[in-house]
Design a protein around this motif. Structure first.
Motif, short mmCIF file in Angstrom:
data_model
loop_
_atom_site.label_atom_id
_atom_site.label_comp_id
_atom_site.label_asym_id
_atom_site.label_seq_id
_atom_site.Cartn_x
_atom_site.Cartn_y
_atom_site.Cartn_z
N TYR A 170 -22.02 -13.01 25.95
CA TYR A 170 -22.97 -14.00 26.49
C TYR A 170 -24.37 -13.41 26.58
N ALA A 171 -24.46 -12.17 27.04
CA ALA A 171 -25.77 -11.53 27.14
C ALA A 171 -26.38 -11.29 25.77
N LEU A 172 -25.58 -10.89 24.80
CA LEU A 172 -26.10 -10.58 23.47
C LEU A 172 -26.39 -11.83 22.65
N SER A 173 -25.87 -12.97 23.03
CA SER A 173 -26.09 -14.18 22.25
C SER A 173 -27.11 -15.13 22.88
N VAL A 174 -27.28 -15.10 24.20
CA VAL A 174 -28.15 -16.05 24.89
C VAL A 174 -29.47 -15.43 25.28
N TYR A 175 -29.45 -14.20 25.79
CA TYR A 175 -30.67 -13.58 26.30
C TYR A 175 -31.47 -12.93 25.18
N GLU A 176 -32.77 -12.84 25.41
CA GLU A 176 -33.68 -12.13 24.52
C GLU A 176 -34.28 -10.96 25.30
N PHE A 177 -34.07 -9.74 24.84
CA PHE A 177 -34.58 -8.56 25.55
C PHE A 177 -34.80 -7.45 24.53
N LYS A 178 -35.61 -6.47 24.92
CA LYS A 178 -35.89 -5.34 24.05
C LYS A 178 -34.62 -4.50 23.85
N LEU A 182 -30.56 -3.19 18.73
CA LEU A 182 -30.01 -1.83 18.78
C LEU A 182 -28.67 -1.81 19.53
N ALA A 183 -28.59 -2.60 20.59
CA ALA A 183 -27.33 -2.67 21.34
C ALA A 183 -26.23 -3.27 20.48
N MET A 184 -26.56 -4.32 19.73
CA MET A 184 -25.56 -4.94 18.87
C MET A 184 -25.15 -3.99 17.75
N LEU A 185 -26.12 -3.21 17.25
CA LEU A 185 -25.80 -2.22 16.23
C LEU A 185 -24.86 -1.15 16.78
N GLY A 186 -25.08 -0.77 18.03
CA GLY A 186 -24.19 0.20 18.65
C GLY A 186 -22.78 -0.34 18.82
N VAL A 187 -22.67 -1.61 19.18
CA VAL A 187 -21.34 -2.22 19.33
C VAL A 187 -20.62 -2.24 17.99
N ILE A 188 -21.32 -2.65 16.93
CA ILE A 188 -20.69 -2.70 15.62
C ILE A 188 -20.37 -1.30 15.11
N GLY A 189 -21.26 -0.34 15.44
CA GLY A 189 -21.03 1.03 14.99
C GLY A 189 -19.77 1.66 15.56
N THR A 190 -19.40 1.28 16.78
CA THR A 190 -18.18 1.84 17.38
C THR A 190 -16.92 1.40 16.65
N LEU A 191 -17.01 0.34 15.83
CA LEU A 191 -15.85 -0.08 15.05
C LEU A 191 -15.45 0.97 14.03
N PRO A 226 -15.14 -3.49 20.91
CA PRO A 226 -16.24 -3.95 20.07
C PRO A 226 -15.87 -5.15 19.21
N THR A 227 -14.62 -5.23 18.80
CA THR A 227 -14.18 -6.38 18.00
C THR A 227 -14.30 -7.66 18.80
N GLY A 228 -13.88 -7.62 20.07
CA GLY A 228 -13.97 -8.81 20.91
C GLY A 228 -15.40 -9.22 21.19
N VAL A 229 -16.26 -8.24 21.46
CA VAL A 229 -17.67 -8.55 21.72
C VAL A 229 -18.31 -9.18 20.49
N PHE A 230 -18.07 -8.61 19.33
CA PHE A 230 -18.65 -9.15 18.10
C PHE A 230 -18.11 -10.55 17.81
N LEU A 231 -16.82 -10.75 17.97
CA LEU A 231 -16.22 -12.04 17.69
C LEU A 231 -16.77 -13.13 18.61
N LEU A 232 -16.82 -12.86 19.90
CA LEU A 232 -17.31 -13.86 20.84
C LEU A 232 -18.81 -14.08 20.69
N ARG A 233 -19.55 -13.03 20.40
CA ARG A 233 -21.00 -13.18 20.24
C ARG A 233 -21.32 -14.07 19.05
N GLN A 234 -20.61 -13.87 17.93
CA GLN A 234 -20.86 -14.70 16.77
C GLN A 234 -20.50 -16.15 17.04
#
Length: 350
Positions: A170-178, A182-191, A226-234
Motif C-alpha cells: 500500500y505504501a509503495l503503490s499509493v504514496y509518493e516519497f523520495k 530505490l526501495a522497490m528496487l531493494g525489494v525486487i533485489g532480495t528475490l 518480497p514476492t508478496g510485496v511485489f505481487l500486491l503492489r502491482q
C-alpha cells in the motif's frame, strides 16, 4: 456440471468429430494422466502393505495375499492356488516352508499335509486396504501434535504475511516519497538472494532472541516476503487513484482507506498470496529443521523425515502421512481458487 458437460461435448465438426477434436481430446487425456496419475498412485500406494510396496512388477491397486484361518493353527495362513496331478486346481494354505518345499493343508480338512514345490504354486490375491498405515502413525508417533504444529505455523504465518505485505505494498503503490524507486528496487533485489546465504545470519538473530525450539522461530523470519510485496503492489497500482482521493476528501483516515477500500479491492491478489504462503509454510523443511530440534515442536515435514533411516525406509508410513500432509493444502487451494474467480468478477468501481 453444465460447464463440464459442455467441455466434453464441444466439437468443431457438425454432426461428427473433426480431426482437431480428436487431437484436443487426446491432448486433454494425456494432460489429465500426467497431472493426476502420480497423485492417484500415491493415494493407492499409501494403502499397500510393506510387502506389496516391494513387489515387482508393481500393481496400481492395493492388493495383498489372501490369508485364511485354519483349525489348529493360531495365526492366519497364506493361501495359494496349487495345480494337482489330476489337472484340478486347489486352494491350499501354507503351514511352513523348508527350502524349496512347502507344507500345505486344505483349509476345509487340515488333517492331511501336502508337500508342494514353491515354484508350482501361485499366491491368491485380493484387494486389501492397509488402514493401519494411517492409524498407527497417528496413534504411536504423535502425528496429531505435528499436524497441530504445522497448522499453527501455516495459519499464523499466513495472516502475518498478508498484513505486513499488504501494508508495504500500500505504501509503495499509493504514496509518493523520495527513495520510493530505490526501495522497490531493494525489494525486487532480495528475490535474487537464495535462502542458503542468509540461513546462518538469520539463525544467529533467532538464537539471540531466544526463539530456538519455538514455533515463532519459523513464523517470524519469513513474515515479509518480497514476492508478496511485489505481487500486491502491482495489483494495487490498478486501483483507481480517484477512489482513494475521494475517500480522503470525505475525511477518511489512511488506515480506514487501507482497511475499507484497498484491502477489499485487493482480495483476488490477497487470495493468490495466501495460496503461495500456505504452500511455502506447509512444505517448508530446511528452516524448521535448523531451528526446531525438540520433537514436540516438529512440523509435519520434519516428522516425515523420521521414517527415513540410514538402513531402512518405512515407505508405507511415509506414503500415508504424505497423503495426510497433501490433503489440507489441496482443500485450501480448491477453496481459494473459487474465491479468486469470484473476487475477480466482483472487483471494480460501481
Amino acid at each position: 456440471m453444465t460447464g463440464i458437460a459442455r467441455l466434453f461435448t464441444a466439437r468443431r465438426g457438425v454432426g461428427r468429430l473433426h480431426w482437431t477434436d480428436w487431437v484436443s481430446y487426446a491432448f486433454l487425456a494425456v494432460a489429465v494422466v500426467l497431472m493426476f496419475g502420480p497423485v492417484l498412485w500415491l493415494v493407492l500406494s499409501s494403502f499397500k502393505t510393506p510387502a506389496a510396496l516391494l513387489e515387482f512388477p508393481p500393481t496400481l491397486a492395493p492388493v495383498a495375499q489372501k490369508e485364511v484361518r485354519v483349525e489348529g493353527y493360531p495365526q492366519p495362513l497364506p493361501l495359494f492356488s496349487v495345480p494337482m496331478e489330476d489337472g484340478t486346481v486347489r486352494q491350499l494354505a501354507q503351514v511352513r516352508r523348508v527350502g524349496i518345499i512347502a507344507q500345505m493343508v486344505d483349509p476345509a480338512s487340515p488333517a492331511a499335509t501336502v508337500r508342494v514345490p514353491v515354484d508350482k504354486r501361485t499366491p491368491v490375491r485380493e484387494v486389501a486396504f492397509a488402514f493401519e498405515n494411517y492409524i498407527e502413525p497417528l496413534a504411536k508417533f504423535d502425528f496429531l501434535r505435528f499436524l497441530g504444529n504445522s497448522l499453527f505455523v501455516t495459519v499464523v504465518a499466513t495472516l502475518i504475511t498478508l498484513v505486513i505485505n499488504s501494508m508495504a505494498a500500500y505504501a509503495l503503490s499509493v504514496y509518493e516519497f523520495k527513495g520510493k524507486s530505490l526501495a522497490m528496487l531493494g525489494v525486487i533485489g532480495t528475490l535474487m538472494i537464495p535462502i542458503t546465504i542468509i540461513l546462518v545470519p538469520v539463525y544467529l538473530v533467532v538464537t539471540e532472541m531466544g526463539l530456538v525450539n519455538s514455533l515463532w522461530a519459523v513464523i517470524l523470519p519469513g513474515a515479509a516476503t518480497p514476492t508478496g510485496v511485489f505481487l500486491l503492489r502491482q495489483y494495487m497500482l490498478t486501483i483507481p487513484r480517484d477512489l482513494i482521493e475521494a475517500a480522503r476528501m470525505d475525511k477518511a483516515s489512511e488506515w480506514r482507506i487501507y482497511a475499507r477500500i484497498v484491502m477489499p479491492l485487493s482480495l483476488p491478489a490477497l487470495a493468490v498470496l495466501a495460496i503461495f504462503s500456505i504452500m511455502w509454510r506447509w512444505n517448508d523443511f530446511l528452516w524448521p529443521l535448523a531451528v526446531l530440534t525438540k520433537s514436540e515442536v516438529h512440523t509435519l515435514q520434519i516428522a516425515l523425515n523420521a521414517f527415513q533411516g540410514e538402513l531402512q525406509t518405512q515407505w508405507h508410513y511415509l506414503l500415508a502421512m504424505t497423503v495426510v500432509t497433501l490433503a489440507p493444502v489441496a482443500i485450501v487451494f480448491a477453496f481459494l481458487q473459487r474465491f479468486i474467480t469470484t473476487g475477480i468478477a466482483n472487483t471494480g468501481m460501481k
